[in-house]
Design a protein around this motif. Structure first.
Motif, PDB file in Angstrom:
ATOM      1  N   SER A  28       0.828  -1.202   0.000  1.00 48.89           N
ATOM      2  CA  SER A  28       0.000   0.000   0.000  1.00 48.89           C
ATOM      3  C   SER A  28       0.868   1.259   0.000  1.00 48.89           C
ATOM      4  O   SER A  28       0.602   2.210  -0.739  1.00 48.89           O
ATOM      5  N   VAL A  29       1.906   1.262   0.824  1.00 49.85           N
ATOM      6  CA  VAL A  29       2.822   2.408   0.871  1.00 49.85           C
ATOM      7  C   VAL A  29       3.485   2.598  -0.486  1.00 49.85           C
ATOM      8  O   VAL A  29       3.600   3.726  -0.984  1.00 49.85           O
ATOM      9  N   LYS A  30       3.904   1.497  -1.098  1.00 54.11           N
ATOM     10  CA  LYS A  30       4.561   1.562  -2.408  1.00 54.11           C
ATOM     11  C   LYS A  30       3.616   2.158  -3.455  1.00 54.11           C
ATOM     12  O   LYS A  30       3.999   3.021  -4.242  1.00 54.11           O
ATOM     13  N   THR A  31       2.357   1.732  -3.436  1.00 58.10           N
ATOM     14  CA  THR A  31       1.361   2.238  -4.390  1.00 58.10           C
ATOM     15  C   THR A  31       1.077   3.717  -4.155  1.00 58.10           C
ATOM     16  O   THR A  31       0.989   4.496  -5.102  1.00 58.10           O
ATOM     17  N   ARG A  32       0.940   4.118  -2.883  1.00 59.97           N
ATOM     18  CA  ARG A  32       0.699   5.541  -2.583  1.00 59.97           C
ATOM     19  C   ARG A  32       1.852   6.410  -3.038  1.00 59.97           C
ATOM     20  O   ARG A  32       1.650   7.499  -3.576  1.00 59.97           O
ATOM     21  N   ARG A  33       3.072   5.943  -2.816  1.00 63.27           N
ATOM     22  CA  ARG A  33       4.246   6.709  -3.273  1.00 63.27           C
ATOM     23  C   ARG A  33       4.251   6.848  -4.785  1.00 63.27           C
ATOM     24  O   ARG A  33       4.564   7.912  -5.322  1.00 63.27           O
ATOM     25  N   LYS A  34       3.904   5.759  -5.471  1.00 64.38           N
ATOM     26  CA  LYS A  34       3.870   5.792  -6.936  1.00 64.38           C
ATOM     27  C   LYS A  34       2.822   6.795  -7.438  1.00 64.38           C
ATOM     28  O   LYS A  34       3.082   7.587  -8.339  1.00 64.38           O
ATOM     29  N   LYS A  35       1.628   6.770  -6.813  1.00 63.91           N
ATOM     30  CA  LYS A  35       0.571   7.705  -7.200  1.00 63.91           C
ATOM     31  C   LYS A  35       0.971   9.144  -6.909  1.00 63.91           C
ATOM     32  O   LYS A  35       0.702  10.049  -7.705  1.00 63.91           O
ATOM     33  N   LYS A  36       1.637   9.360  -5.776  1.00 66.00           N
ATOM     34  CA  LYS A  36       2.083  10.707  -5.423  1.00 66.00           C
ATOM     35  C   LYS A  36       3.110  11.203  -6.425  1.00 66.00           C
ATOM     36  O   LYS A  36       3.068  12.356  -6.865  1.00 66.00           O
ATOM     37  N   LYS A  37       4.010  10.315  -6.822  1.00 69.42           N
ATOM     38  CA  LYS A  37       5.038  10.687  -7.796  1.00 69.42           C
ATOM     39  C   LYS A  37       4.407  11.019  -9.150  1.00 69.42           C
ATOM     40  O   LYS A  37       4.801  11.981  -9.811  1.00 69.42           O
ATOM     41  N   MET A  38       3.398  10.234  -9.548  1.00 70.75           N
ATOM     42  CA  MET A  38       2.699  10.504 -10.813  1.00 70.75           C
ATOM     43  C   MET A  38       1.962  11.843 -10.748  1.00 70.75           C
ATOM     44  O   MET A  38       1.965  12.604 -11.720  1.00 70.75           O
ATOM     45  N   LYS A  39       1.348  12.136  -9.617  1.00 76.98           N
ATOM     46  CA  LYS A  39       0.646  13.409  -9.460  1.00 76.98           C
ATOM     47  C   LYS A  39       1.621  14.569  -9.549  1.00 76.98           C
ATOM     48  O   LYS A  39       1.348  15.582 -10.213  1.00 76.98           O
ATOM     49  N   ALA A  41       4.469  14.592 -11.123  1.00 70.72           N
ATOM     50  CA  ALA A  41       4.913  14.686 -12.513  1.00 70.72           C
ATOM     51  C   ALA A  41       3.857  15.387 -13.370  1.00 70.72           C
ATOM     52  O   ALA A  41       4.181  16.238 -14.203  1.00 70.72           O
ATOM     53  N   MET A  42       2.578  15.053 -13.140  1.00 75.18           N
ATOM     54  CA  MET A  42       1.507  15.687 -13.909  1.00 75.18           C
ATOM     55  C   MET A  42       1.401  17.161 -13.572  1.00 75.18           C
ATOM     56  O   MET A  42       1.207  17.998 -14.458  1.00 75.18           O
ATOM     57  N   ASP A  43       1.547  17.498 -12.296  1.00 71.64           N
ATOM     58  CA  ASP A  43       1.521  18.916 -11.897  1.00 71.64           C
ATOM     59  C   ASP A  43       2.641  19.679 -12.593  1.00 71.64           C
ATOM     60  O   ASP A  43       2.440  20.813 -13.037  1.00 71.64           O
ATOM     61  N   LEU A  44       3.813  19.057 -12.696  1.00 75.01           N
ATOM     62  CA  LEU A  44       4.942  19.691 -13.378  1.00 75.01           C
ATOM     63  C   LEU A  44       4.627  19.898 -14.854  1.00 75.01           C
ATOM     64  O   LEU A  44       4.835  21.002 -15.391  1.00 75.01           O
ATOM     65  N   LEU A  45       4.101  18.864 -15.504  1.00 73.40           N
ATOM     66  CA  LEU A  45       3.761  18.986 -16.929  1.00 73.40           C
ATOM     67  C   LEU A  45       2.705  20.065 -17.162  1.00 73.40           C
ATOM     68  O   LEU A  45       2.788  20.833 -18.125  1.00 73.40           O
TER      69      LEU A  45
END
Length: 147
Positions: A28-39, A41-45
């Motif tokens: 669960s922690v791994k998935t949350r970190r991945k989603k946070k990282k994707m968010k 990245a999208m905010d940056l784009l």
């Protein structure tokens, strides 16, 4: 029954339950970190400046280059699609803005519901006054007074 199936039928002990819970928590922690990282990245784009070839879409609406980022471009495209009749784009804009447009049919339904409620209240009041006007005579027969 194969060995793998038999292994799955073993009941949980406190230790195996604890181990499974730990694995689930780590996943669960791994998935949350991945989603946070994707968010992030999208905010940056979305915050990057618009490419020159796409600036015309924003300029058509009167937006300046200083206001232009990819998020504005994306919303502009959704707006243009909605204006041209794309229902999905309309729903997207409605969801983002949190607004709901009331159609004429919805207004008529609401009016009808209000009228039904008023009629139900009148009936209730009528029954109350009718029951208070009804009396029972000495013979035990109910006398109904017309209202």
């Amino acid at each position: 029954m194969n060995e793998k199936s038999k292994k799955n039928l073993v009941p949980f002990t406190k230790d195996t339950a604890k181990e499974a819970g730990s694995k689930g928590g780590k996943a669960s922690v791994k998935t949350r970190r991945k989603k946070k990282k994707m968010k992030q990245a999208m905010d940056l784009l979305l915050s990057l400046p618009v490419l020159e070839k796409n600036m015309s879409k924003l300029n058509e609406l009167g937006l300046s280059n200083e206001d232009a980022d990819n998020q504005m471009l994306m919303l502009t495209v959704a707006f243009q699609k909605a204006v041209s009749g794309d229902v999905k784009a309309m729903h997207f804009i409605k969801e983002i803005t949190g607004s709901t447009a009331t159609t004429e049919l919805e207004r008529q339904k609401l009016k009808l519901e209000r009228e039904k409620l008023a009629l139900a209240r009148e009936r209730l009041e009528f029954k109350k006054t009718k029951s208070s006007n009804d009396q029972i005579n000495d013979d035990g027969v109910e006398v109904i007074n017309d209202v």
